[in-house]
Design a protein around this motif. Structure first.
Motif: not given
Ligand code: ZN
Ligand code: FE
Length: 255
Positions: A204-233
């Motif tokens: 619907s051509k809506q911007p996806t920004v701004p986002s929130t810091m909480g959403l970034e922490r939960a979903t942005n892989p570049f903030l999650r290098p300590n995630s055991p799941e990402i490290r396993t993959i």
């Protein structure tokens, strides 16, 4: 009174932002990809521009400065480190300097990595952070000048922003970013939700920004290098966060 925020789509996939203080009628622009939509947004609200804050020297963040200055008597602020490649600079700032808007004071952070000299601006009271091409919606900027280690150190600065902080980044890259994120973090339920939310917003051509810091922490892989799941993959259980970050960035470049 908190800062009023206006998100302005520019060019094909850039964003500029206006910050306005109703009390003093002061207005601050973050980045100037092109003049026309920014001047229109100011006109529509009958706002005069007082200051332009430039995050970095790339053309898609500064190209509109000259024309905006022909219409508004604004001061231009940018990184001291980028003094020689930013246009019309009135004030050169570095890490820890402040930019005031009404009663609020924003803090400048050096967030080098995408370029060396890239800066961010954080308004703690209004919970706004302007990240441009450092931290992006479900992504981070490509490493044109800095090292992965430098970008990781920059992203770690955002750890001090509370979850409700609005992350105002420079581009509409979210749809491709979430698809890449799923390749390194496929079982993350918050990310799966973000993928459908992002697809719906863009349909619907809506911007996806701004986002929130909480959403970034939960979903942005570049903030999650300590995630055991990402490290396993990635097969990187024992490496440092900076090393895992570097591998995620390398994979994104080849995605
Ligand atoms: Zn850039
Ligand atoms: Fe950019």
């Amino acid at each position: 009174m908190p800062i009023e925020l206006v998100t302005i789509p520019c060019l094909s996939d850039n964003y500029a932002y206006l910050c306005h203080d109703a009390e003093t009628k002061q207005t601050l622009l973050i980045d100037a990809p092109e003049a026309k939509p920014i001047l229109a947004a100011l006109d529509r609200r009958d706002w005069d521009l007082n200051e332009i804050f430039l995050t970095h020297h790339h053309d898609d963040h500064i190209a509109g400065v000259a024309e905006i200055l022909r219409n508004h008597d604004a001061k231009v602020t940018g990184a001291a480190a980028d003094r020689d490649r930013l246009p019309n600079l009135d004030r050169a700032v570095k890490e820890g300097d402040t930019v005031s808007l009404g009663a609020e004071s924003g803090t400048v952070w050096d967030v080098s990595g995408h370029t060396v000299g890239h800066i961010a601006l954080y308004f703690e009271a209004s919970k706004l952070v302007f990240t441009a091409d450092s931290l992006m919606a479900c992504g981070c900027g490509r490493l044109f000048e800095g090292t992965a280690e430098q970008m990781w150190a920059s992203l770690c600065k955002y750890a001090q922003c509370p979850d409700e902080t609005l992350v105002c980044s420079g581009h509409e890259y979210t749809l491709s970013n979430v698809k890449f994120a799923a390749s390194v973090d496929p079982d993350n339920a918050s990310l799966q939700r973000r993928i459908s939310d992002t697809a719906a917003a863009r349909a619907s051509k809506q911007p996806t920004v701004p986002s929130t810091m909480g959403l970034e922490r939960a979903t942005n892989p570049f903030l999650r290098p300590n995630s055991p799941e990402i490290r396993t993959i990635l097969g990187m259980q024992t490496q440092t966060d900076a090393e895992v970050f570097a591998e995620i960035r390398r994979r994104k470049d080849n995605f």
